[in-house]
Enzyme design. Sequence first.
Site, short mmCIF file in Angstrom:
data_model
loop_
_atom_site.label_atom_id
_atom_site.label_comp_id
_atom_site.label_asym_id
_atom_site.label_seq_id
_atom_site.Cartn_x
_atom_site.Cartn_y
_atom_site.Cartn_z
CB SER A 65 -10.79 -4.61 9.07
OG SER A 65 -11.97 -3.88 8.79
NE ARG A 125 -1.17 4.20 9.03
CZ ARG A 125 -2.45 3.81 8.98
NH1 ARG A 125 -2.96 3.40 7.83
NH2 ARG A 125 -3.22 3.86 10.04
CD GLU A 127 -7.95 -1.93 11.09
OE1 GLU A 127 -7.98 -2.70 10.10
OE2 GLU A 127 -8.00 -0.69 10.99
NE ARG A 146 -1.71 -2.23 11.33
CZ ARG A 146 -2.50 -1.17 11.32
NH1 ARG A 146 -3.56 -1.14 12.11
NH2 ARG A 146 -2.25 -0.15 10.53
NE ARG A 155 -3.79 -2.23 2.33
CZ ARG A 155 -4.64 -2.55 3.31
NH1 ARG A 155 -4.74 -1.79 4.38
NH2 ARG A 155 -5.39 -3.64 3.22
#
Length: 426
Positions: free
Chosen positions: A351, A276, A348, A390, A261
């Site tokens: 999801s 991230r 988070e 994560r 990403r």
Amino acid sequence: MHDIAYIRANPQAFDAALARRGADPVADRIIALDAKKREASTKVQQAQSRRNDASKAIGQAMGQGDKDKAEALKAEVAEIKASMPQWEDAASAAGSELDDLLATLPNLPAEDVPDGKDEADNVEVHQWGKKRAFDFEPKEHADLGPALGMDFETGAKLSGARFTFLRGDMARLHRALAQFMLDTQTRKNGYTECNPPVLVNDDAMYGTDKLPKFAEDSFRTTDDRWLIPTSEVSLTASVAGEILPDLTQPIRLTAHTLCFRSEAGAAGRDTRGFIRQHQFEKVEMVSICRPEDSAAEHERMTECAEQLLQTLDLPYRRVLLCTGDMGFGARKTYDLEVWLPGQAAWREISSCSNTGDFQARRMNARYRPEGEKKTAFVHTLNGSGLAVGRTLVAVMENYQNADGSVTVPDALTPYMGGVDRLEAVS
């Protein structure tokens, strides 16, 4: 993509649902474009039919020796041919404008999704686990990591910001987490392991609602392929254009892949540490099922992700996202947020979303209910099970010790070859 028939029959309800997501009313414009497209298409069909009839009549007139009638019919055919491009262009233009408009509209939220503007309006469903009480000040993973093999400097030297080089047992623990996740999803939860491409075409990205909205957040190659932001793209698009047999049992797929990403919309967020990254790894879950099964499948998928956190004994909470925080293609989303004691915050880690038939319409994925001739669009769901990096961060912060070492959770020791503690790299 949205159902035009539904919009025509329920324009006010459609606009009201979009308004819950902060979008302006567009039903009237959609209906007008659809009417314009259908009118032009009808004109083309009528012209084609009349042209065919007139062409046949020319032969008949010539056979009967009626040259005047034949010439008149030829003139009519020529006129029809001359006028058809106008209607074909009108139908194409209206259709393109309609498709472009529909492609920019988010999915409609489920009725039980709470209204809200952003994450502050999300609703906590439940918490699990007990936060560890430390007899020292817990550190953030970015402070723990360098001594244990989480090399931010080399990652930045090689590739720039938001890249990390893992070494030694840190790299092994990262790999162990992915293997543990895959084994759980396949051996316990009934998902089929896949190894899909991480380079995909425009159709795969569009069908899974990543284009056109998220083009800037994705990496594109010079030969016009896309690096997947998640294997949801590859796994879900594997049924694009298919007519599946009756889905009495959902199709459940999982994969461990690299993900990429550009994070164009996340400038300045989580620039420190491993949260991230531009390149990361994730174990993804995807389900393809009948519409009547998708709500239950959504709960099941979320529980499959929760099971991993429970086995690792990582405190977490399930959060129901509000309309303003939900992803573009989702109609309902649960986030799982893990507790990070170094940050003293919930972050988070998974999801899980039900997209309904939104993606299926974009990629024309259908099934044939048993005993019926007509097909129906499938429902698609996707979720992280889990984000590997994560989860590594969560293990580091929750299992850290006063001397800077990190204890390996019991569930992971079989994957670590007997290593039960990460210690400073000499």
